[in-house]
Design an enzyme around this catalytic site. Structure first.
Site, PDB file in Angstrom:
ATOM      1  N   CYS A 270      -2.023   9.160   2.579  1.00 17.37           N
ATOM      2  CA  CYS A 270      -1.586   8.563   1.316  1.00 17.37           C
ATOM      3  C   CYS A 270      -2.555   8.826   0.172  1.00 17.37           C
ATOM      4  O   CYS A 270      -2.158   8.786  -0.996  1.00 17.37           O
ATOM      5  CB  CYS A 270      -1.360   7.063   1.485  1.00 17.37           C
ATOM      6  SG  CYS A 270      -2.829   6.155   2.052  1.00 17.37           S
TER       7      CYS A 270
ATOM      8  N   GLU B  66       0.874  -1.177   0.000  1.00 18.43           N
ATOM      9  CA  GLU B  66       0.000   0.000   0.000  1.00 18.43           C
ATOM     10  C   GLU B  66       0.906   1.221   0.000  1.00 18.43           C
ATOM     11  O   GLU B  66       1.438   1.606   1.035  1.00 18.43           O
ATOM     12  CB  GLU B  66      -0.927  -0.020   1.221  1.00 18.43           C
ATOM     13  CG  GLU B  66      -1.823  -1.246   1.295  1.00 18.43           C
ATOM     14  CD  GLU B  66      -2.781  -1.373   0.126  1.00 18.43           C
ATOM     15  OE1 GLU B  66      -2.910  -0.400  -0.646  1.00 18.43           O
ATOM     16  OE2 GLU B  66      -3.391  -2.439  -0.031  1.00 18.43           O
TER      17      GLU B  66
END
Length: 492
Positions: free
Chosen positions: A270, A236
């Site tokens: 993110c 991720e």
């Protein structure tokens, strides 16, 4: 709530000596891994009841220790909004546990599959088997959510887990390690703390799966380390998540929603909007509306408990270097607020960067802070082409009412996820997978996809006493050849 190990709501289990130590060596980590592997061999198929109990224990612990964790996060960041922490750290995990508990029984059911007539009589099914021991590497920006959410997927799938927390959040990491130690034996879930050297050793362990959340450059190193053991990985990562603004959506509403997503955790997310693509006719109105929106949300920055600080001096200086580099190379910098920070925190005043060029570092690196480049495009096609020419991002945001244009954006771009007419919110849906593509990562977690990611879907064929396969055993007779000819004829 205060931590109270005698809390009646907390499950009582046999305690083991703390393994959540700093200064661990490679030998220590291998011993921890071996103990989990041996424990898994003894119980390779935890029952539904056991998995439910594990998830409920985790839920209870997070609720019981909520205030302690919020305080630790605030100290690690130097200023972290309490309410924001509840929204972005606790709620996703607790809702994820609730969703998983509701659906786990169904997920565990074997899936019946079709058996062609040539293989009858037989039964075919897919059973979902735990992988074993899962390694989880946690970043600093959301240390609670990005440790607990993968752990939910791991426990739901029946795995054991070793978690490496970030050294950038030492108080949160130590507290989370202590909480985990008290509710799980070390041969089921354990947390280790240490610096980059420990992380490097951790990613080289022979896990059955490794889940890493962090930057793209470090993700490459993690994948390389895991490859030596053929350890499958879920990465991720992040990247530069774009926003496209079409001219058929109210610009004030657009600015407010983008500002909200960009300001969460001071942009240290993110999937935060990284840059905006907008038509020249809308640019100035957008900038004005963005500044107004921010100042309504945060009338002041100094001593504002709703606005979070940059995690540490290293990251603060990195952001300042990005800003200085852009200014030196000709960008126009718009200050969103003039409020001076005198409270001793690392709260950073947001900046809008106009006329950014490709040679600027801010257009090459993931920003991860409250700096927002705004790029002028002439059309939706040009915006899409701009995005297509760059590494695939973790998220993409589009603002526009036209259904056909929404479809065009979804079909002609690649990203980990998309939110139309808002930002961040797709990641909050428990029933959708979360994960990147290309440079923004691989694999998924959250919900059913998280369960499947950390599970082996094992094909099982069950034959009975009758064996029609004898008809095709050698020596191949005239009957067999006739059967093959007839089969091929039917396929023409």
């Amino acid at each position: 709530m205060n931590i109270n190990m005698q809390d009646e709501a907390a499950p009582v289990i046999e305690m083991v000596p703390s393994q959540a130590l700093t200064g661990l060596t490679e030998n220590h980590l291998n011993l921890l891994l071996k103990s989990q592997q041996q424990a898994f061999i003894k119980n390779p198929a935890p029952s539904l009841k056991m998995r439910v109990n594990d998830l409920q224990r985790l839920k209870t612990a997070l609720i019981n220790h909520q205030d302690e964790l919020i305080t630790a996060l605030n100290k690690d960041f130097g200023a972290r909004s309490r309410d924001e922490t509840i929204i972005i750290e606790f709620m996703p995990v607790l809702e994820g546990i609730k969703y998983t508990l509701k659906h786990l029984k169904k997920w565990l059911n074997p899936s019946k599959r079709h058996v062609s007539i040539q293989l009858q009589p037989a039964q075919a099914k897919v059973v979902y088997q735990p992988l074993g021991v899962v390694g989880i590497v946690v970043p600093w920006n959301y240390p609670l959510m990005l440790s607990a959410s993968p752990l939910v997927s791991a426990l739901a799938a029946g795995n054991r887990a070793m978690i490496k927390m970030s050294e950038y959040t030492p108080k949160t990491s130590a507290l989370f390690a202590d909480i985990i130690r008290r509710i799980f034996p070390a041969d089921q879930v354990t947390v280790v703390n240490g610096g980059a050297d420990l992380a490097a050793i951790f990613t080289q362990l022979k896990f059955d799966h490794l889940l890493f959340t962090g930057s793209t450059p470090v993700g490459r190193q993690v994948m390389s380390a895991a490859a030596k053991n053929l350890t499958p990985v879920t990465l991720e990562l992040g990247g530069k998540s774009p926003v496209i603004i079409n001219d058929d959506f109210p610009i004030k509403e657009v600015a407010q929603r983008i500002c909200s997503g960009k300001s969460v955790n001071a942009g240290q997310t993110c999937i935060a909007p990284d840059y905006v693509l907008v038509k020249k006719s809308q640019r100035d109105d957008f900038v004005k509306a963005y500044i107004n929106a921010f100042n309504k949300m945060y009338p002041k920055l100094n001593n504002n408990n709703d606005y979070s600080a940059i995690i540490n001096n290293k990251q603060y200086q990195r952001l300042q270097r990005l800003l200085d580099d852009a200014q030196k190379k000709g960008a126009v910098i718009k200050t969103v607020t003039d409020d001076l920070i005198t409270d001793g925190s690392r709260r950073m005043s947001p900046k809008i960067i106009l006329s950014p060029s490709e040679d600027m570092a801010i257009m090459q690196e993931e920003i991860f802070g409250p700096l927002l480049p705004v790029i002028v495009v002439n059309s939706l096609d040009e915006a899409i082409a701009y995005i297509q020419s760059r590494p695939r991002p973790l998220a993409l945001y589009y603002f526009g009412k036209d259904k056909q244009k929404q479809k065009q954006v979804i079909e002609q771009t690649h990203s980990g996820g998309v939110t139309i007419n808002d930002t961040l919110m797709h990641a909050a849906i428990d029933d959708m997978p979360f994960g990147g593509i290309g440079c923004s990562g691989m694999g998924h977690y959250h919900g059913h996809e998280g369960f499947l990611q950390l599970t082996k879907a094992k094909s099982v064929l069950i034959k009975g006493k009758i064996n029609v396969n004898k008809l095709i055993y050698p020596p191949f007779s005239g009957f067999f050849k006739k059967m093959v000819i007839n089969y091929l004829a039917r396929k023409k």
